[in-house]
Design a protein around this motif. Sequence first.
Motif, PDB file in Angstrom:
ATOM      1  N   GLN A 100       6.410  -0.214   1.200  1.00  0.00           N
ATOM      2  CA  GLN A 100       6.188   0.868   0.243  1.00  0.00           C
ATOM      3  C   GLN A 100       7.291   0.898  -0.819  1.00  0.00           C
ATOM      4  OE1 GLN A 100       5.888   4.315   2.794  1.00  0.00           O
ATOM      5  NE2 GLN A 100       3.829   3.787   3.481  1.00  0.00           N
ATOM      6  N   GLY A 135       1.407  -4.899   7.309  1.00  0.00           N
ATOM      7  CA  GLY A 135       0.641  -3.750   6.833  1.00  0.00           C
ATOM      8  C   GLY A 135       1.362  -3.008   5.720  1.00  0.00           C
ATOM      9  N   LYS A 136       0.603  -2.313   4.898  1.00  0.00           N
ATOM     10  CA  LYS A 136       1.162  -1.607   3.754  1.00  0.00           C
ATOM     11  C   LYS A 136       1.846  -0.291   4.129  1.00  0.00           C
ATOM     12  CE  LYS A 136      -2.033  -3.552   0.331  1.00  0.00           C
ATOM     13  NZ  LYS A 136      -1.043  -4.372  -0.374  1.00  0.00           N
ATOM     14  N   ASP A 137       1.723   0.123   5.404  1.00  0.00           N
ATOM     15  CA  ASP A 137       2.340   1.387   5.811  1.00  0.00           C
ATOM     16  C   ASP A 137       3.806   1.231   6.203  1.00  0.00           C
ATOM     17  OD1 ASP A 137       1.681  -0.138   8.018  1.00  0.00           O
ATOM     18  OD2 ASP A 137       1.138   1.578   9.276  1.00  0.00           O
ATOM     19  N   GLN A 138       4.325  -0.004   6.213  1.00  0.00           N
ATOM     20  CA  GLN A 138       5.740  -0.208   6.532  1.00  0.00           C
ATOM     21  C   GLN A 138       6.598   0.358   5.392  1.00  0.00           C
ATOM     22  OE1 GLN A 138       6.130  -1.383   9.471  1.00  0.00           O
ATOM     23  NE2 GLN A 138       4.186  -2.435   9.864  1.00  0.00           N
ATOM     24  N   LYS A 139       7.665   1.029   5.751  1.00  0.00           N
ATOM     25  CA  LYS A 139       8.506   1.678   4.739  1.00  0.00           C
ATOM     26  C   LYS A 139       9.048   0.678   3.718  1.00  0.00           C
ATOM     27  CE  LYS A 139      12.703   4.468   4.211  1.00  0.00           C
ATOM     28  NZ  LYS A 139      13.900   5.031   4.913  1.00  0.00           N
ATOM     29  N   GLY A 175       2.353  -6.835   2.035  1.00  0.00           N
ATOM     30  CA  GLY A 175       2.121  -6.254   3.354  1.00  0.00           C
ATOM     31  C   GLY A 175       1.354  -7.159   4.299  1.00  0.00           C
TER      32      GLY A 175
END
Length: 396
Positions: free
Chosen positions: A250, A243-247, A270
């Motif tokens: 990002q 997922g794109k929300d992983q630090k 991601g």
Amino acid sequence: PLGIPWADGKQDYLKLVNARGGINGVKITYEECETAYDTGKGVECYERLKNKDGGSSSFDPQSTGITFAVTDKAPGDKMPIVTMGYGLSQSADGSVFEWNFPLLGNYWTAADSIVQEMLKKEKGSLKGKKLALVYHDSPYGKEPSPLLQKRAAKEGFELQLLPVTAPGVEQKATWLQVRQSRPDYVLLWGWGVMNSTALKEAQATGYPRDKMYGVWWAGAEPDVRDVGAGAKGYHALALNGSGKDQKVIQEIMKHVHDKGQGTGPKDEVGSVLYTRGVMIQMLGVEAVRRAQERFGKGKVMTGEQVRWGFENLNLDQKKIDAMGFGNVMRPVSTSCADHMGSSWARMQTWDGAKWNIGADWYQADEQILKPMVKAGADKYLADKKMKRRDPADCQS
């Protein structure tokens, strides 16, 4: 095609590390080979690159067949062979396989985790059940069979083995057998186009997708995207979060892709396999960093020194969180005896549009796994007329 996002993730992570100044000031050089999953091409790549530019610090075959082929070459070449989530299962025994590192899991641990999930669904008993393994007819696909046979004997279920000839676009005969034998569960050990084809054939023959469980190489977006709602309910192991929300993802977007330096398309960043590539490359970088702690910070490390780094990894949760991998993986700690470091995995389910990852983490049953690893390693020793490493060698 599944190898592409994996490779892109690896390269983007190296670009991120270099953008931050390298590993204690040492910039990383790297090169990729397109092997088309062909063992001969993989061996040619290994031979061509192992001594290039002063020698490689590690080699990631991205294929179980290539791993088998280069395992005997690695000791003479002093080349760490890194096979995160694949490869030769018994190479978890570092006292025998000094240069192999099947980090975070292998096909025996994967198969065991799937059986545990089924046991949970069946309230602790698989006695009298029938499991069919639909597998890629290659070293990769054959690897889980010994573990499943052990589990079948222990749990009392019947195991049906159904090989599929690569690349796996023709499976009608296989799924006719599934329809006739009506197994309670199907384990899918596919790769590439074989996975989506299997799901389409299951849909066509009316086999319930919620009774199908895939290994982590049969649980990425390309495996299910074209099938869409037809794959709804299908389960697959998740070796890593995504997922794109992983630090870390990002950070890659900010320092690599937003500067026009991304290896592949932005929309793959991601994704499951992309993130797996990032994770495996992080482990390689940290092995170099660990080696520098012993052999000299700011120095270029040899393959032999990096092998020590891989063998002495110790990434706790605090370190993982700080690197941006908090929801991607669990802690890993390797040793001379344990070249795998951990075997945690979760189960994810396709809802017709996206993967939903479960909260429960599974870990392979050591009472089953350890004797199998030892027996496999002992056989390798006998076949090669070798001896186990002694404690002094473990510190070298």
